[in-house]
Design an enzyme around this catalytic site. Sequence first.
Site, PDB file in Angstrom:
ATOM      1  N   TYR A 124       0.834  -1.200   0.000  1.00  0.00           N
ATOM      2  CA  TYR A 124       0.000   0.000   0.000  1.00  0.00           C
ATOM      3  C   TYR A 124       0.871   1.254   0.000  1.00  0.00           C
ATOM      4  O   TYR A 124       1.836   1.377   0.750  1.00  0.00           O
ATOM      5  CB  TYR A 124      -0.919   0.028   1.236  1.00  0.00           C
ATOM      6  CG  TYR A 124      -1.536   1.386   1.460  1.00  0.00           C
ATOM      7  CD1 TYR A 124      -2.590   1.827   0.668  1.00  0.00           C
ATOM      8  CD2 TYR A 124      -1.033   2.252   2.427  1.00  0.00           C
ATOM      9  CE1 TYR A 124      -3.130   3.088   0.842  1.00  0.00           C
ATOM     10  CE2 TYR A 124      -1.566   3.511   2.626  1.00  0.00           C
ATOM     11  CZ  TYR A 124      -2.618   3.928   1.826  1.00  0.00           C
ATOM     12  OH  TYR A 124      -3.146   5.173   1.983  1.00  0.00           O
ATOM     13  N   GLY A 147      -4.976   5.982   0.243  1.00  0.00           N
ATOM     14  CA  GLY A 147      -6.316   6.074   0.789  1.00  0.00           C
ATOM     15  C   GLY A 147      -7.311   5.252   0.001  1.00  0.00           C
ATOM     16  O   GLY A 147      -7.090   4.067  -0.285  1.00  0.00           O
ATOM     17  N   ASN A 199     -12.846   6.521   3.279  1.00  0.00           N
ATOM     18  CA  ASN A 199     -11.755   5.654   3.708  1.00  0.00           C
ATOM     19  C   ASN A 199     -11.350   6.041   5.130  1.00  0.00           C
ATOM     20  O   ASN A 199     -11.267   5.205   6.020  1.00  0.00           O
ATOM     21  CB  ASN A 199     -10.559   5.783   2.758  1.00  0.00           C
ATOM     22  CG  ASN A 199      -9.343   5.016   3.254  1.00  0.00           C
ATOM     23  OD1 ASN A 199      -9.419   3.821   3.483  1.00  0.00           O
ATOM     24  ND2 ASN A 199      -8.231   5.700   3.437  1.00  0.00           N
TER      25      ASN A 199
END
Length: 516
Positions: free
Chosen positions: A63, A70, A424
């Site tokens: 990520y 996000g 998110n």
Amino acid sequence: MTTLDATLPTIVFGDGRLSFDHIVDLAHRRAQAVLRNDQDFVQRIQRGADFIDRILEEDGVIYGVTTGYGDSCTVTIPPALVPDLPRHLYTYHGCGLGQMLSPVETRAVLAARLQSLCQGFSGVSHALLSQLHALLAHDILPLIPSEGSVGASGDLTPLSYVAAALCGERDVLFEGRIMPAGEALAKVGLTPLRLRPKEGLAIMNGTAVMTGLACLALDRANYLAALATRITAMASYALDGNSHHFDETLFAVKPHAGQQLVAARIRADLVSDRPPRNERRLQDRYSIRCAPHVIGVLQDALPWLAQWVDNELNSANDNPIIDAEGERVLHGGHFYGGHIAFAMDSLKQAVANIADLLDRQLALLVDTRFNHGLPSNLSGASADRAAINHGLKALQIGVSAWTAEALKHTMPASVFSRSTECHNQDKVSMGTIAARDCLRVLTLTEQIVAALLLAVRQGIWLRQQQPGAHPLSAPLIPMFEALAHAIPPLTEDRALDRELQQLVDWIQRQIWRLYD
């Protein structure tokens, strides 16, 4: 390379835990930062960066490295664009507004971020730590807007100004003037960084702004607790109060340690075995009699609040966490600043109660119905001039205004979570707003303390002129004499703003050593 100042103590990053007072000393330039560069530490840090490189070579997914940020985490970043992603992160977060953090606050932020990254779980290179340390060592201070963080996913927007400065972008304060970051770096022989794949996220995705501000808030609150204690003793003397309200046996039966400490300090400050002169007045009003109970709440809260802040300071608080030893990438939410938010919401309420307490003490001092023989508004004017002199009347109004504003800021910021970034970030801490609120409450309370210092200086002087006045106790004499030297008695109305500002400056520089 920086040259160490032999007159200043050193604080070593990468050598274990630091505490909030280390950050405060660095922020005020009472100490200097040293970054470990021995082989063991460099290799431990570098393992995280090397592990990320290995994952990228194997087409792994991380990520914020191979994905967007996000809600955009489902967007895959083509390998050719991965090196450009960190710059895009700090670039699009360059939207902060509001007053810039002060130099002291900025140093605290830089130190807090460096300590977190030195934990070795952020996947950054030692070169990044060195550049961040260099900002501290050379006092190159990014201009960081104070507004724009919701406290999760960390302090993204304000910390983007740190990331940009490391890369030679945006503006910094250096050698007393604002200049482009690249120019300041060049002046000390540094070149702008090009961030490695995880490094933009590692710098920005954490709690360094709220934590740095919280360190400063704790230090100021601790000093305020001691000052409020000393002022209470001086106000009790000026009001001809009952010193037996602080009796040791009395406080032994309600064993809150901070409350007992405050009572013991006031008892030592007053050191009197005499009964109150007004035998009919067995009990002073609450703002004097119950001062240990009010100040004691803050005194008792400070150790556990400090523990929370210290834990956050010594944590890896970005996302993802890079476990190089276990060769795992752990996606989580350590950027959430809930503990700092709660600590700062709690601290600002305890401090605001001190503001309210002192406001009430001033109200007693200026009112002839309650000040037991002192003149109205503590005016020291002669009888033939008394009609046109108003003493501290306006000061009491000002203190009322500052107190009201301090109380208004005590609404807990942490309960105002807002869902952001396409839901998110649907539950956020508001920790940075809580810390900023706390610093504002502290500033207002310091102004109130300045006013009370002026008032007790005047009240003690007036009391000592009365026939039969008992002498000021030895522990109070040095502080009274310091105040008397700086502030002439108020025998004729005069503007007090410069004297108040001088007192605020003394408070914020903590010039008095109050209690050992």
